[in-house]
Scaffold this active site. Structure first.
Site, PDB file in Angstrom:
ATOM      1  N   GLU A 152       0.869  -1.140  -0.076  1.00 51.49           N
ATOM      2  CA  GLU A 152       0.165  -0.018  -0.044  1.00 51.49           C
ATOM      3  C   GLU A 152       0.931   1.295   0.066  1.00 51.49           C
ATOM      4  OE1 GLU A 152      -3.469   1.671   2.676  1.00 51.49           O
ATOM      5  OE2 GLU A 152      -2.759  -0.273   3.263  1.00 51.49           O
ATOM      6  N   ARG A 193       5.339 -13.310   9.814  1.00 50.95           N
ATOM      7  CA  ARG A 193       6.036 -11.992   9.435  1.00 50.95           C
ATOM      8  C   ARG A 193       7.377 -11.891  10.174  1.00 50.95           C
ATOM      9  NH1 ARG A 193       2.053  -7.944   9.295  1.00 50.95           N
ATOM     10  NH2 ARG A 193       3.593  -6.225   9.671  1.00 50.95           N
ATOM     11  N   LYS A 197       4.470   0.733   9.604  1.00 50.96           N
ATOM     12  CA  LYS A 197       4.415   1.755   8.748  1.00 50.96           C
ATOM     13  C   LYS A 197       4.071   2.913   9.607  1.00 50.96           C
ATOM     14  CE  LYS A 197       3.628   0.083   4.119  1.00 50.96           C
ATOM     15  NZ  LYS A 197       2.843   0.024   3.420  1.00 50.96           N
TER      16      LYS A 197
HETATM   17  P1  ATP Z   1       1.334  -1.818   8.149  1.00 53.06           P
HETATM   18  O1  ATP Z   1       2.817  -1.521   8.553  1.00 53.06           O
HETATM   19  O2  ATP Z   1       0.703  -0.394   8.256  1.00 53.06           O
HETATM   20  O3  ATP Z   1       0.741  -2.796   8.850  1.00 53.06           O
HETATM   21  P2  ATP Z   1       1.945  -3.297   6.051  1.00 53.06           P
HETATM   22  O4  ATP Z   1       3.124  -3.966   6.551  1.00 53.06           O
HETATM   23  O5  ATP Z   1       0.869  -4.362   5.871  1.00 53.06           O
HETATM   24  O6  ATP Z   1       1.208  -2.121   6.548  1.00 53.06           O
HETATM   25  P3  ATP Z   1       1.617  -3.365   3.016  1.00 53.06           P
HETATM   26  O7  ATP Z   1       2.091  -2.288   2.130  1.00 53.06           O
HETATM   27  O8  ATP Z   1       0.441  -3.704   3.011  1.00 53.06           O
HETATM   28  O9  ATP Z   1       2.263  -2.840   4.714  1.00 53.06           O
HETATM   29  O10 ATP Z   1       2.549  -4.723   3.060  1.00 53.06           O
HETATM   30  C1  ATP Z   1       2.821  -5.137   1.637  1.00 53.06           C
HETATM   31  C2  ATP Z   1       3.205  -6.486   1.765  1.00 53.06           C
HETATM   32  O11 ATP Z   1       4.564  -6.846   2.724  1.00 53.06           O
HETATM   33  C3  ATP Z   1       2.129  -7.639   2.201  1.00 53.06           C
HETATM   34  O12 ATP Z   1       2.063  -8.589   1.410  1.00 53.06           O
HETATM   35  C4  ATP Z   1       2.416  -7.839   3.677  1.00 53.06           C
HETATM   36  O13 ATP Z   1       1.920  -8.887   3.964  1.00 53.06           O
HETATM   37  C5  ATP Z   1       4.314  -7.753   3.760  1.00 53.06           C
HETATM   38  N1  ATP Z   1       4.828  -7.521   4.825  1.00 53.06           N
HETATM   39  C6  ATP Z   1       4.656  -6.450   5.529  1.00 53.06           C
HETATM   40  N2  ATP Z   1       5.278  -6.352   6.865  1.00 53.06           N
HETATM   41  C7  ATP Z   1       5.924  -7.598   6.721  1.00 53.06           C
HETATM   42  C8  ATP Z   1       6.904  -8.155   7.730  1.00 53.06           C
HETATM   43  N3  ATP Z   1       7.030  -8.034   9.064  1.00 53.06           N
HETATM   44  N4  ATP Z   1       7.105  -9.506   7.470  1.00 53.06           N
HETATM   45  C9  ATP Z   1       6.943 -10.173   6.232  1.00 53.06           C
HETATM   46  N5  ATP Z   1       6.051  -9.435   5.452  1.00 53.06           N
HETATM   47  C10 ATP Z   1       5.634  -8.335   5.673  1.00 53.06           C
HETATM   48 MG    MG Z   2      -0.919  -4.266   4.822  1.00 52.96          MG
END
Ligand code: ATP
Ligand code: MG
Length: 549
Positions: free
Chosen positions: A40, A266, A276
């Site tokens: 996003e 994650r 974020k």
């Molecule tokens: P926020 O930090 O607001 O929760 P988000 O980390 O979900 O946002 P996105 O832009 O939706 O941010 O993430 C893009 C992709 O990265 C998604 O497929 C998400 O599953 C993956 N992702 C995000 N954080 C992690 C993490 N800590 N470990 C592995 N994958 C991640």
């Molecule tokens: Mg997300």
């Protein structure tokens, strides 16, 4: 530097997702593997995203497939070019290239048609409960939900109302479209979830064309299906949403071979913030220098800090892909960085908290050049010369007036090797009025040129010749977040310490972004923002020794 080769990922360590893929290829369910990375565009990517990037792009490389970069922009919001540019820079810096760059908002028409399709099948209805009522009707983990009084509207009425929603006849939050599934499902996500809501806001891509927008759980499976994604990899918190994901692609029915969602744990790392929203707060409150502050977990931050894409990829591969949440020790990441740098970078002599050394028996005004190797572990990296003369600087840590036990560096009466130069003996400590050390008077043994002699010395230290020394700024980083008494992470204002040192003259040629081992100290990078021709500013990347076992 850093571009990924297919070979690297041909050898990617297998995981349970690859087992699924292997099976799907064997049974002929798929002949080509297509993945996607769907950020996003509402902030900068962090190292958690790097894990997802390596997994999605790496899997595509491993299987000669494709990976799309897809912006998940179904929420109406202003486009922020800063975020979009940073995402693309970060993916490329990690070494990956996308097959296609796509926008989820380009699929709004298909999503709308999919919603109509569900209504026509009697699988969706327009609901006029307020958001609060919907929540109330939803029930809890232990209690079933209650059906909406609008649930059994006729298909015609639903089509008409949905059309009016689209035409802008309703206020935000007054009405929505819901899937008609099962209010008594043990999975709350299946209790007639909202799939379209009214939001009167301009979208960066579609402008004012729409005032209804799809919810994530409805939009995401459709985005995947449209692109022919075979394996939609996401994090564990979406596990409970998978039945809805499957329901959407199945009930809409547009796609004969729909994608499969697979969840993995994650990435969490001690001392690192992986949200974020929290990162944005640190940036907005100016607790850090920006999204690329070298203490941050953002890819922009770790890039500026001096971490290499090779090391990040290796780390993401080494830690594997798991189904269970856990938190990794930051030392494991640091160890990957150190392992990568130790065979790549040249060393330079730099001293901090410098102490002046006078070699009393060395001719005044004379300077000689001493050959030293650039990297003790990699002879191919060659050597260079460092000047030696009568006045030198040594590191504050390399002298003790009253030596501790097992201290083999310089102290009064002791002889040590000055790296590449001579054996040096400390004869006298001269103090300032305030009791601090003014200078050390020493003598050298001309017979030990090159640092070799007929007797053993226990310590080897380095030095910087005083008349040719270059002053450099050094930024030492601790961890941005520190655990407080309750075990919660808290911003540590002392995580950045600015200091300075004297460096050998060749440091004047260091280019922004160039990495070195400061001999016996650690790895450093010339900061890409602050380094100028006149002033070199270095970031500490990582220390020499690991605390991780
Ligand atoms: P926020 O930090 O607001 O929760 P988000 O980390 O979900 O946002 P996105 O832009 O939706 O941010 O993430 C893009 C992709 O990265 C998604 O497929 C998400 O599953 C993956 N992702 C995000 N954080 C992690 C993490 N800590 N470990 C592995 N994958 C991640
Ligand atoms: Mg997300």
């Amino acid at each position: 530097m850093g571009k990924v080769t297919k070979e690297e990922y041909k050898e990617m360590t297998g995981n349970f997702i690859h087992d699924i893929i292997d099976e799907d290829l064997k049974t002929g369910k798929h002949t080509e593997i297509i993945t996607r990375f769907p950020p996003e565009p509402n902030g900068y990517l962090h190292i958690g995203h790097a894990k997802s990037i390596c997994l999605n792009f790496g899997t595509a490389l491993k299987y000669d497939g494709r990976c799309n970069l897809r912006y998940d922009d179904t929420n109406p919001a202003k486009e922020d070019m800063e975020y979009i540019n940073s995402i693309e820079e970060d993916v490329r810096w990690l070494g990956f290239e996308w097959n296609e760059r796509l926008w989820a908002s380009d699929y709004f028409d298909t999503m709308y048609e999919a919603a109509i399709e569900l209504i026509k099948k009697g699988k969706a209805f327009v609901c006029e409960l307020s958001p609060e009522q919907i929540k109330e009707y939803r029930g809890t983990l232990t209690e079933p939900g209650k059906e909406s009084p609008y649930r059994n509207r006729s298909i015609e009425e639903n089509l008409e109302l949905f059309e009016k929603m689209k035409a802008g006849e309703f206020e935000d939050g007054s009405i929505c479209l819901r899937a008609k599934i099962d209010m008594s499902s043990p999975n709350i996500n299946m209790r007639d979830p909202v799939i379209y809501r009214v939001v009167h806001e301009t979208h960066h891509n579609t402008g004012d064309k729409w005032c209804i927008y799809p919810m994530y759980d409805f939009a995401h499976p459709i985005e995947d299906a449209i692109e022919g994604i075979t394996h939609s990899i996401c994090t564990l918190e979406f596990e409970d949403h998978r039945p809805l994901y499957d329901w959407v692609v199945r009930e809409v029915g547009f796609w004969p071979n729909p994608p499969r969602q697979i969840e993995f744990a994650r990435l969490n790392i001690t001392t690192m913030i992986m949200s974020k929203r929290y990162l944005k707060r640190l940036v907005d409150e100016k607790l850090v220098e920006g999204w690329d502050d070298p203490r941050l977990s953002t890819i922009a931050g770790i890039r500026r800090r001096g971490y290499t894409p090779e090391a990040i990829r290796k780390f993401c591969n080494d830690i594997g892909v798991s189904k269970a949440d856990s938190t990794l020790d930051i030392a494991q990441l640091e160890s990957c960085i150190r392992d990568d740098l130790q065979y790549k970078v040249e060393s330079r002599h730099v001293v901090t908290n410098p102490i002046k050394v006078i070699i009393d028996n060395y001719p005044e005004g004379e300077i000689e050049n001493c050959p030293v190797e650039n990297n003790g572990k990699v002879p191919e990296l060659g050597g260079r010369e460092v000047p030696f003369g009568r006045e030198l600087w040594i590191d504050g840590d390399d002298f003790m007036e009253i030596p501790a036990k097992k201290y083999f560096r310089l102290f009064p009466g002791n002889e040590v090797r000055f790296k590449g130069a001579y054996f040096i003996t400390c004869n006298e400590v001269v103090k300032n009025e305030d009791g601090s050390i003014k200078e050390l008077h020493c003598s050298y043994d001309p017979a030990t040129k090159g640092g070799d002699g007929d007797r053993k010395v226990k310590g080897t230290i380095h030095f910087v010749e005083a008349s040719t020394a270059v002053k450099v700024k050094i930024r030492e980083y601790g961890y941005l977040m520190k655990e407080n008494e309750e075990g919660k992470l808290e911003f540590d204002p002392e995580s950045l310490k600015e200091t300075w040192g004297y460096a050998e003259p060749s440091i004047a040629d260091a280019k922004a972004g160039e990495r070195f081992q400061f001999f016996r100290k650690g790895y450093y990078i010339a900061d890409t923002k602050l380094t100028t021709d006149d002033e070199k500013v270095f970031n500490s990347i990582v220390g020499l020794k690991s605390s991780w076992k």
